[in-house]
Structures are given as structure tokens and as C-alpha cells.
Scaffold this active site. Structure first.
Site, PDB file in Angstrom:
ATOM      1  N   HIS A   1       0.850  -1.184   0.000  1.00  0.00           N
ATOM      2  CA  HIS A   1       0.000   0.000   0.000  1.00  0.00           C
ATOM      3  C   HIS A   1       0.889   1.238   0.000  1.00  0.00           C
ATOM      4  O   HIS A   1       2.069   1.175   0.389  1.00  0.00           O
ATOM      5  CB  HIS A   1      -0.896  -0.011   1.250  1.00  0.00           C
ATOM      6  CG  HIS A   1      -1.979  -1.058   1.200  1.00  0.00           C
ATOM      7  ND1 HIS A   1      -2.964  -1.143   2.144  1.00  0.00           N
ATOM      8  CD2 HIS A   1      -2.211  -2.054   0.306  1.00  0.00           C
ATOM      9  CE1 HIS A   1      -3.769  -2.153   1.841  1.00  0.00           C
ATOM     10  NE2 HIS A   1      -3.337  -2.722   0.743  1.00  0.00           N
TER      11      HIS A   1
ATOM     12  N   GLU B   1       1.229   3.693   1.942  1.00  0.00           N
ATOM     13  CA  GLU B   1       1.887   4.021   3.207  1.00  0.00           C
ATOM     14  C   GLU B   1       3.126   3.166   3.428  1.00  0.00           C
ATOM     15  O   GLU B   1       4.147   3.641   3.942  1.00  0.00           O
ATOM     16  CB  GLU B   1       0.920   3.804   4.383  1.00  0.00           C
ATOM     17  CG  GLU B   1      -0.324   4.697   4.369  1.00  0.00           C
ATOM     18  CD  GLU B   1      -1.499   4.061   3.639  1.00  0.00           C
ATOM     19  OE1 GLU B   1      -1.266   3.321   2.652  1.00  0.00           O
ATOM     20  OE2 GLU B   1      -2.649   4.308   4.024  1.00  0.00           O
TER      21      GLU B   1
ATOM     22  N   CYS C   1      -2.055  -0.842   7.619  1.00  0.00           N
ATOM     23  CA  CYS C   1      -1.209   0.355   7.584  1.00  0.00           C
ATOM     24  C   CYS C   1      -1.310   1.135   8.897  1.00  0.00           C
ATOM     25  O   CYS C   1      -0.307   1.678   9.372  1.00  0.00           O
ATOM     26  CB  CYS C   1      -1.589   1.241   6.406  1.00  0.00           C
ATOM     27  SG  CYS C   1      -1.159   0.502   4.814  1.00  0.00           S
TER      28      CYS C   1
END
Lengths: 186, 334
Positions: free
Chosen positions: A71, A73, A110
Site C-alpha cells: 500500500h 503508506e 497500515c
């Protein structure tokens, strides 16, 4: 800033980004998200800013890497770690003063990762109804998890409609990597 | 080191020293929730079917299809061996004194055969497991659509000796990786990803937090699986105990069979319960099943959360705890 050497996170004031800062950095985060969309990835983009300097940026790269944890992040956190290594700075003390700007609420994974590296503030655009870890599905950002880093504060809502529209555009497309549904056997 | 090694070998042969138990959802493992209802003895047994019919029409007990309307009294020798549910207390009209007349509209001889009403607590939800069913039935007769696999799993009898031998083999590989991590000064946690159909180990990983704060054993394994599929984004070459094998392909016809897609259809063996980050990473990776040795304080597959069983997430998977639990527990004391 010399008083921070005591490394007591409680004594660090939880700084909050100004509206101008949010507008400025979110603009770049949206560019990252658009890049994801153009490359067939879930359109989420983010920026990590330490003392007015961009130390990490990322967008989803799950399909590209065949790793479902890539992802925005996580990609951006890797850059922060590299930046710390090159700048010869301690990761924890940098992260403790870094703000994450991300177009969509961080997912449960995350959110836990951000806790583990002690990010104190997250500014995000729209809610993440499917996976959100800052209140939408679970609230990992403030949960009582004494062995999972530190809690963080969220500022939400900047350009939320735009972020949702991008997600909608993406989910209208098919996932070319997912296995084809098996035909039913009689 | 010597006594430890002996200990490990000794317990390695003893398949009965550990039992894998399922980590069920909150709905499946919670206590039986009760709700107050009015019931009354049936004073005229011959009126039972008529009374049930009339009551079903007046108070249908909607949402309580699992509840049986009539129960046989515990005291079989009492004056009235049958009791019938009238309605939920919350559905009853306002009344000063509880009586049949105030609960049921007086309508000639319709309610003849009912004694004085009283309050009972009945199970609010259908039981999902046999333990829930047994607790619920003590309150009021309840029907139960049994999931046999859950019942067998709760008894710890889901896996036969051969399956346990394979689980033993895989968890031993995870334990070996965990010890390698410990030797490198990292956390003693190891994980193995397996293709259960082909009985093939796809990835072996361990905690690499010394290098990267988010490289927990599970995260390492997920990237190693990506590498086994020709991608991934890290290099773990310097960690000799971390490895991956590309999945076996049908040699005569490589087009046959589905191409591996992230962790779909794979099982994970990990020495301790994954944290929130790792648990959600397994949801994203569409893992098949997870087996772990021991619980952890902030664990997200049973202890603090049950991320694998949430209806509001788009992927769910089975979790079993207790595989080689003694050996996995021992890692924490190394």
C-alpha cells in the site's frame, strides 16, 4: 528543540498540520494517487513530511509487486527508512516528528504499521469503508495495544469527494490478476 | 544448549502433547445472550395444539425461530408438565399486574387451559456451536443446525495423525527459522507458507526487525511468496534461513491449473499469533488458513481482535492455535 533528547514521547507536543500545509501536501498525494490509477493500482497516494521536507512518498503497487501489502503508506515508509539511513538519523526520532498525508484513510494493516513506527499525526482525505483502520472498520489508531507502538491522531476530510471518485473509477474496472471465477459444476 | 535439544527431540515424537483448537468468531464463542419472555403452564394438556396455534397468530415470536414454543417441565410429576411461551416481555402491553387477561385479549373461552404467567429468560440468538446449544437448551428448548466440522474442531479432533504429522513438520520449519532469527539478535519468531494440496513449502521466513521495523516474520513470508511468483520487492538473501520455492507446475502441461495468486489457497504456520499489521496483511493476501503456536499479548487472531472472522472484511479464513504449543512457547524464554 534540545529538550527532545530525553526521548519522552509524552513530552513531545502533538503538532498539528495547518490548513495550508494540508492543502499543499495533499496536492502531491493526489498526484501519486492519480499515478496509481493510471497504472492499474488502487488509487491511493501519500506523502510523509518531516520538518517541512518530503522524506517519503508512495502509491499502491500491489499488482506490480504481487505483494498485497504494498500500500502507499508501506511504500512511503520504506523511503523514510532509507532517508534516515542516508541522513544518519534515528528512525524513531524522525518518525515521531513526521506527518503522513494520504488520500484515503489508512487500512487496518497500515494503521498498525504507522503505530509501530510511531507516526504521530495522519491527515487523510476520504474514509475507507472496506478496510479502514482509523475508525471505519476498526479504530487501530487509538486502540489500547500496549505492544503495538504509539497511538496517532487523525485529521480527515480534505478533498474527500475527489478521493472517493478515484476509488469508484478504479473499482468499476476488473482486476486482471484475480483468478477467474470457477464455472459451477453440476 | 544440550538439554534444550533433547527436550525438543523428545517432544517432537509426541503428537499427543499438542492439540490444534479453532479460533472461532465472537458470535461463535460468546456466552448465550438471554431475553426476558412471559411463559405460562398449560393446565389443560388437550388444549396445547389449539393454544400454540392461537399464540402463534397473536405473538408470532419473529426473529426467534430457534425457540420452541412449548417445553416439558423439569418436574415431570408436577401438576402441569407443559409450559408455553406467551410473548417477549418487550412485546407485552403495559400492565399494572401481570396476568393472562392483561397479556392476551380476553376473547371468550380462547385462553382456557393456561395457568398464571411468569417470566423466563430465553436464548436471544440461534446457537452456532454445540457448547452454545447446550447452554441455550438449559434455559429453554432451542433448535440447532449443527456445523459438524466446528463441533469436531472444538473437541480438538479435526485433524488425524497424518495431518498432524504434516503440521508438525511445517511448524518445526517455522521453529528452526525462529531460532535463526534469535541467533541474529532479532525476535524469535518464524513462519512458513505451505501449499497444502501439493504438500509443498513455498516460503520460510523469520523476524527481520533488526533491518526494518516492519519486517515481522509474516510480512517477510508474504514478500517471499511474491518472489516465488517472480516478483516481490525485498531481498532477504543475507538471511540464510529465509527462502522460497517456486510452486510446482504441471510439467507436461504448464497451462493446466490456476496460476498462483498472492497467498490464495496457501496455509501459514507461525510460531506466535500475528499482530494487527500481520493479520490484516494476511487478509489482503487472501491466505487460506493460519496455524499458530502460542497467543501474543496484542495478537489479532484471537487475543485482541479476530480479524480473520469479521463479516465486514472481504476475506475470512480459519485459524487454529496450539500447534507445537510447548516448543513455540519455549521460544519466548530463550
Amino acid at each position: 528543540m534540545g529538550s527532545e533528547e530525553g526521548e519522552n514521547p509524552d513530552s513531545l507536543e502533538r503538532f498539528c498540520p495547518t490548513d495550508e500545509e494540508i492543502e499543499k501536501w495533499m496536492c502531491s498525494a493526489f498526484e501519486m494517487a492519480r499515478d496509481a490509477l493510471e497504472n492499474g493500482e488502487v488509487p491511493v497516494g501519500c506523502l510523509m513530511v518531516y520538518k517541512d521536507e518530503v522524506v517519503g512518498r508512495g502509491r499502491n503497487e500491489v499488482n506490480e509487486t504481487k505483494n498485497a501489502t504494498r500500500h502507499a503508506e508501506m511504500v512511503s515508509l520504506d523511503q523514510v527508512l532509507d532517508w534516515c539511513r542516508h541522513s544518519n538519523l534515528d528512525t524513531k526520532s524522525v518518525c515521531e516528528q513526521t506527518v503522513l498525508y494520504v488520500t484515503v484513510e489508512p487500512c487496518i494493516m497500515c494503521a498498525a504499521a504507522l503505530r509501530l513506527v510511531n507516526i504521530p499525526v495522519v491527515a487523510y482525505g476520504c474514509r475507507n469503508e472496506r478496510f479502514g483502520g482509523c475508525g471505519s472498520v476498526l479504530d487501530i489508531s487509538s486502540a489500547d495495544l500496549p505492544h503495538t507502538g504509539t497511538t496517532f491522531k487523525c485529521v480527515s476530510g480534505h478533498r474527500a469527494e475527489e478521493a472517493i471518485e478515484m476509488l469508484k473509477t478504479f473499482y468499476k474496472q476488473e482486476n486482471p490478476n484475480a483468478p477467474k471465477p470457477k464455472p459451477r459444476k453440476d | 544448549m544440550e538439554p534444550q535439544t533433547k527436550r525438543w527431540k523428545g517432544s517432537a515424537c509426541d503428537a499427543d502433547s499438542w492439540v490444534p483448537y479453532p479460533v472461532l468468531s465472537d458470535e461463535q464463542s460468546q456466552d448465550v445472550e438471554l431475553v426476558d419472555a412471559f411463559a405460562a403452564p398449560i393446565t389443560n394438556k388437550k388444549a396445547t395444539s389449539r393454544l400454540v396455534r392461537e399464540l402463534n397468530a397473536l405473538y408470532p415470536l419473529s426473529g426467534l425461530q430457534h425457540i420452541k414454543r412449548v417445553r416439558a417441565c423439569k418436574d415431570e410429576n408436577g401438576p402441569h408438565p407443559l409450559q408455553v411461551l406467551l410473548c417477549l416481555v418487550s412485546d407485552a402491553p403495559d400492565m399494572k399486574v401481570v396476568s393472562i387477561d392483561s397479556l392476551l385479549p380476553s376473547d371468550g373461552a380462547k385462553w382456557e387451559g393456561l395457568g398464571e404467567p411468569f417470566v423466563v429468560q430465553i436464548p436471544a440468538w440461534p446457537p452456532l456451536t454445540r457448547p452454545q446449544f447446550e447452554l441455550a437448551s438449559r434455559r429453554w428448548p432451542t433448535s440447532f443446525h449443527e456445523d459438524k466440522q466446528v463441533t469436531v474442531a472444538l473437541k480438538g479432533e479435526l485433524f488425524g495423525p497424518q495431518q498432524k504429522a504434516m503440521m508438525h513438520l511445517y511448524m518445526m520449519a517455522a521453529l528452526t527459522a525462529a531460532k535463526a532469527a534469535k541467533d541474529l539478535g532479532m525476535e524469535a519468531v518464524g513462519a512458513v507458507v505451505v501449499d497444502p494440496e501439493k504438500e509443498q513449502i513455498i516460503a520460510v521466513g523469520h523476524d527481520c526487525r533488526g533491518n526494518h521495523p516492519l519486517h515481522h516474520a509474516v510480512m517477510v513470508c508474504i514478500d517471499l511468496v511474491a518472489q516465488s511468483q517472480g516478483s516481490g520487492c525485498y531481498r532477504f538473501d543475507s538471511f540464510t534461513a529465509c527462502s522460497f520455492t517456486s510452486p510446482k507446475i504441471n510439467a507436461s502441461n504448464p497451462e493446466v491449473g490456476p496460476r498462483p495468486y498472492i497467498c490464495t489457497g496457501y496455509d501459514l504456520y507461525v510460531t506466535r499469533e500475528p499482530c494487527v499489521m500481520c493479520a490484516m496483511a494476511l487478509v489482503h493476501s487472501r491466505i487460506g488458513r493460519v496455524f499458530y503456536g502460542t497467543a501474543s499479548a496484542d495478537g489479532a487472531l484471537g487475543t485482541k481482535f479476530k480479524i480473520h472472522s469479521r463479516k465486514d472484511l472481504n476475506h475470512r479464513f480459519e485459524v487454529f492455535r496450539g500447534v507445537l504449543s510447548d516448543q513455540c512457547e519455549h521460544l519466548n524464554r530463550m
